[in-house]
Design an enzyme around this catalytic site. Structure first.
Site, mmCIF file in Angstrom:
data_model
loop_
_atom_site.group_PDB
_atom_site.id
_atom_site.type_symbol
_atom_site.label_atom_id
_atom_site.label_comp_id
_atom_site.label_asym_id
_atom_site.label_seq_id
_atom_site.Cartn_x
_atom_site.Cartn_y
_atom_site.Cartn_z
ATOM 1 N N TYR A 183 -98.320 16.768 29.901
ATOM 2 C CA TYR A 183 -97.362 17.003 30.987
ATOM 3 C C TYR A 183 -96.574 18.289 30.726
ATOM 4 O O TYR A 183 -96.381 19.114 31.625
ATOM 5 C CB TYR A 183 -96.421 15.811 31.104
ATOM 6 C CG TYR A 183 -95.596 15.778 32.377
ATOM 7 C CD1 TYR A 183 -96.160 15.365 33.581
ATOM 8 C CD2 TYR A 183 -94.251 16.129 32.376
ATOM 9 C CE1 TYR A 183 -95.411 15.310 34.748
ATOM 10 C CE2 TYR A 183 -93.483 16.070 33.534
ATOM 11 C CZ TYR A 183 -94.070 15.660 34.717
ATOM 12 O OH TYR A 183 -93.318 15.609 35.871
ATOM 13 N N LYS A 193 -96.670 21.599 33.195
ATOM 14 C CA LYS A 193 -95.475 22.034 33.928
ATOM 15 C C LYS A 193 -95.063 23.455 33.508
ATOM 16 O O LYS A 193 -94.652 24.266 34.351
ATOM 17 C CB LYS A 193 -94.336 21.032 33.732
ATOM 18 C CG LYS A 193 -94.618 19.671 34.381
ATOM 19 C CD LYS A 193 -94.867 19.800 35.877
ATOM 20 C CE LYS A 193 -95.090 18.466 36.569
ATOM 21 N NZ LYS A 193 -95.361 18.599 38.020
HETATM 22 N N1 NAD Z 1 -89.803 11.640 39.360
HETATM 23 C C1 NAD Z 1 -89.377 12.467 38.445
HETATM 24 O O1 NAD Z 1 -88.453 12.138 37.687
HETATM 25 C C2 NAD Z 1 -89.990 13.826 38.286
HETATM 26 C C3 NAD Z 1 -89.400 14.724 37.384
HETATM 27 C C4 NAD Z 1 -89.930 15.992 37.242
HETATM 28 C C5 NAD Z 1 -91.029 16.374 37.987
HETATM 29 N N2 NAD Z 1 -91.592 15.478 38.848
HETATM 30 C C6 NAD Z 1 -92.752 15.936 39.621
HETATM 31 O O2 NAD Z 1 -92.570 15.662 40.985
HETATM 32 C C7 NAD Z 1 -93.837 15.612 41.614
HETATM 33 C C8 NAD Z 1 -93.876 14.402 42.532
HETATM 34 O O3 NAD Z 1 -93.812 13.228 41.728
HETATM 35 P P1 NAD Z 1 -92.949 11.954 42.135
HETATM 36 O O4 NAD Z 1 -91.987 11.724 41.036
HETATM 37 O O5 NAD Z 1 -92.459 12.080 43.516
HETATM 38 O O6 NAD Z 1 -94.064 10.811 41.986
HETATM 39 P P2 NAD Z 1 -94.724 9.805 43.040
HETATM 40 O O7 NAD Z 1 -95.792 9.096 42.272
HETATM 41 O O8 NAD Z 1 -93.690 8.990 43.720
HETATM 42 O O9 NAD Z 1 -95.388 10.790 44.099
HETATM 43 C C9 NAD Z 1 -96.489 11.590 43.759
HETATM 44 C C10 NAD Z 1 -97.524 11.515 44.865
HETATM 45 O O10 NAD Z 1 -98.629 12.345 44.474
HETATM 46 C C11 NAD Z 1 -99.817 11.653 44.817
HETATM 47 N N3 NAD Z 1 -100.935 12.116 44.007
HETATM 48 C C12 NAD Z 1 -101.208 11.823 42.713
HETATM 49 N N4 NAD Z 1 -102.366 12.376 42.341
HETATM 50 C C13 NAD Z 1 -102.836 13.035 43.425
HETATM 51 C C14 NAD Z 1 -104.005 13.788 43.670
HETATM 52 N N5 NAD Z 1 -104.942 13.966 42.734
HETATM 53 N N6 NAD Z 1 -104.178 14.331 44.900
HETATM 54 C C15 NAD Z 1 -103.254 14.137 45.875
HETATM 55 N N7 NAD Z 1 -102.144 13.406 45.702
HETATM 56 C C16 NAD Z 1 -101.937 12.875 44.484
HETATM 57 C C17 NAD Z 1 -99.493 10.188 44.572
HETATM 58 O O11 NAD Z 1 -100.401 9.313 45.268
HETATM 59 C C18 NAD Z 1 -98.071 10.096 45.068
HETATM 60 O O12 NAD Z 1 -98.024 9.737 46.439
HETATM 61 C C19 NAD Z 1 -94.876 15.593 40.492
HETATM 62 O O13 NAD Z 1 -95.437 16.890 40.363
HETATM 63 C C20 NAD Z 1 -94.058 15.253 39.281
HETATM 64 O O14 NAD Z 1 -94.623 15.727 38.086
HETATM 65 C C21 NAD Z 1 -91.094 14.218 39.018
#
Ligand code: NAD
Length: 276
Positions: free
Chosen positions: A178, A182
């Site tokens: 990860y 990132k």
């Molecule tokens: N939630 C956190 O605390 C956090 C922190 C830092 C970064 N992020 C980043 O935010 C972004 C969104 O994550 P989130 O937290 O909203 O998670 P989430 O799981 O709620 O949403 C992510 C979405 O991406 C979709 N997805 C996964 N693999 C996929 C693929 N191969 N093709 C198309 N869609 C795909 C999932 O089905 C899901 O609907 C990610 O890049 C994650 O790394 C999240």
């Protein structure tokens, strides 16, 4: 200029990858609620069907397509279809991402932490590493490329990559892949921003701290986890997708016209260090 004009996204054609849940769904709602036309791309067929229906019922101009960002030809086709439908592609959120599973330490910050041999480097499988790279880094590359193909001829566009504070701050409880994806996505964003600046296309990143979404099987919904993390976040609370609306609208709208290649952290101060 009036605020309403500065932040105007009405009529914009928008694509959000990973749009059916969490932060991507937050971006979709923030833009669509302000008159943008949004296509959500997501691998999760049920979630995208449910959310598309819900948002359309609420009167928003939203559509959803089942697309895996690791399937690059399918991703390209989805961009072509959205751009054709809207007659323009103004904003793209390269947001789809996955959690890599536990890291070398088990337990969130603020809770009881122990070594986790299954997540240690010597036990990290190629399969696990490659899956995270395929989605979190290669998927961002393919999304940026698809966006550039449509934006460059029109000499305008806004691209926003969801990175993480993990792009510059290691957290041992999260698998090593990860961190690499990132940091890679953040520097790729800067490289593409440099390349596309002359075409009036801005490319920036949002680096979230801890947000309550469905990532990693939904562990962030656990009240104990939220309490532990809130204890080390200087603002003493975790984030929710609605906290993203202002930054998403800022980076998608004329308000950020002259800002490119920047990664903006949104983390309640977590990356600043320890407070009270
Ligand atoms: N939630 C956190 O605390 C956090 C922190 C830092 C970064 N992020 C980043 O935010 C972004 C969104 O994550 P989130 O937290 O909203 O998670 P989430 O799981 O709620 O949403 C992510 C979405 O991406 C979709 N997805 C996964 N693999 C996929 C693929 N191969 N093709 C198309 N869609 C795909 C999932 O089905 C899901 O609907 C990610 O890049 C994650 O790394 C999240």
């Amino acid at each position: 200029m009036k605020i309403a004009d500065l932040f105007k996204v009405e009529g914009y054609g928008v694509v959000v990858t990973g749009g059916a849940s969490g932060l991507g769904l937050g971006f979709t709602e923030a833009l669509a609620a302000n008159g943008a036309r949004v296509t959500m791309l997501d691998i999760d067929a049920k979630r995208i069907a449910d959310e598309t229906k819900r948002l359309q019922t609420a009167g928003l101009d939203v559509r959803g397509e089942v697309v895996d960002v690791t399937d690059h030809p399918r991703l390209d086709k989805a961009f072509d279809d959205a751009a054709k439908l809207y007659g323009r592609l103004d904003v793209v959120f390269a947001n789809a991402g996955i959690d890599p599973g536990p890291g070398a330490i088990a337990g969130w910050v603020g809770s009881n932490r122990q070594r986790n041999e299954a997540g240690a480097l010597e036990n990290y499988t190629d399969e696990r590493w490659n899956r995270v790279i395929d989605i979190n880094l290669d998927g961002v590359f393919a999304t940026l490329r698809a966006a550039a193909r449509h934006m460059k001829p029109r000499k305008t566009g806004r691209i926003v990559v969801t990175t993480s504070i993990a792009a510059y701050l290691n957290e041992a409880a999260i698998g090593a892949a990860y961190m690499a994806t990132k940091a890679g996505a953040a520097h790729l964003m800067r490289s593409v921003a440099l390349e596309l600046a002359a075409y009036n296309i801005t490319v920036n990143a949002i680096a979230p701290g801890f947000f309550v979404t469905n990532i990693g099987g939904g562990h962030a919904h656990n009240p104990e986890t939220q309490k532990a993390v809130a204890g080390v976040v200087p603002m003493h609370r975790v984030g929710f997708p609605k906290d993203m609306a202002g930054l998403a609208l800022f980076l998608a709208s004329p308000a950020s016209d002259y800002i490119t290649g920047q990664q903006i952290s949104i983390d309640g101060g977590w990356s600043l260090g320890v407070a009270d």
